[in-house]
Design a protein around this motif. Structure first.
Motif, short mmCIF file in Angstrom:
data_model
loop_
_atom_site.label_atom_id
_atom_site.label_comp_id
_atom_site.label_asym_id
_atom_site.label_seq_id
_atom_site.Cartn_x
_atom_site.Cartn_y
_atom_site.Cartn_z
N ILE A 191 31.75 2.52 29.45
CA ILE A 191 31.04 3.76 29.10
C ILE A 191 31.71 4.96 29.78
N HIS B 157 34.78 6.14 27.92
CA HIS B 157 34.68 6.62 26.55
C HIS B 157 33.61 7.67 26.29
N TYR B 158 32.69 7.88 27.20
CA TYR B 158 31.59 8.81 26.98
C TYR B 158 31.83 10.10 27.75
N SER B 159 31.40 11.20 27.17
CA SER B 159 31.38 12.47 27.90
C SER B 159 30.16 12.45 28.83
N TYR B 160 30.12 13.42 29.73
CA TYR B 160 28.97 13.51 30.63
C TYR B 160 27.67 13.68 29.86
N GLU B 161 27.69 14.50 28.84
CA GLU B 161 26.48 14.73 28.03
C GLU B 161 26.02 13.45 27.35
N GLU B 162 26.95 12.65 26.89
CA GLU B 162 26.60 11.38 26.26
C GLU B 162 26.01 10.41 27.28
N LYS B 163 26.50 10.45 28.49
CA LYS B 163 25.94 9.60 29.55
C LYS B 163 24.50 10.00 29.87
N SER C 49 22.48 11.46 27.82
CA SER C 49 21.71 11.03 26.66
C SER C 49 21.40 9.53 26.72
N LEU C 50 22.33 8.75 27.18
CA LEU C 50 22.11 7.31 27.35
C LEU C 50 21.01 7.06 28.37
N SER D 151 17.73 7.75 26.86
CA SER D 151 17.33 6.64 25.98
C SER D 151 16.77 5.48 26.79
N THR E 223 15.63 14.01 33.03
CA THR E 223 15.43 13.16 31.84
C THR E 223 14.16 12.32 32.00
#
Length: 72
Positions: free
Chosen positions: A12, A15-21, A23-24, A27, A63
Motif C-alpha cells: 500500500i 502504490h497509494y498516495s497519502y490521501e488514498e491511505k 481514505s483507507l 473505510s 477520520t
C-alpha cells in the motif's frame, strides 16, 4: 499464513498516495463502526495499520471522529 501486517502495508505504501491511505483508514473505521459499537481490538488494529501507513495521528483521529459522528 501471514503473521504480520508489514507485507500488506508495504505494498500500500508503494502504490497509494497519502490521501488514498487516509481514505483507507476512514473505510476501516466504517467497518469497525458498522455494528454501532467499537471494540478496543478494532481500534488497536486500525491504529497499527495507520502507523504502518504513516498516517498522521491527527488524520487518524479526524477520520475516527467523522465516522463516529455519522453513526450516532
Amino acid at each position: 499464513d501471514a503473521n504480520d501486517l508489514f507485507q500488506f502495508t508495504n505494498v500500500i505504501n508503494s502504490h497509494y498516495s497519502y490521501e488514498e491511505k487516509v481514505s483507507l483508514i476512514e473505510s476501516l473505521w466504517k467497518v469497525a463502526y458498522s455494528d454501532q459499537q467499537l471494540d478496543k481490538y478494532e481500534e488497536h488494529m486500525i491504529r497499527r495499520i495507520a502507523d504502518l501507513l504513516y498516517v498522521s495521528h491527527s488524520d487518524f483521529i479526524q477520520t475516527r471522529n467523522r465516522i463516529k459522528a455519522a453513526n450516532e
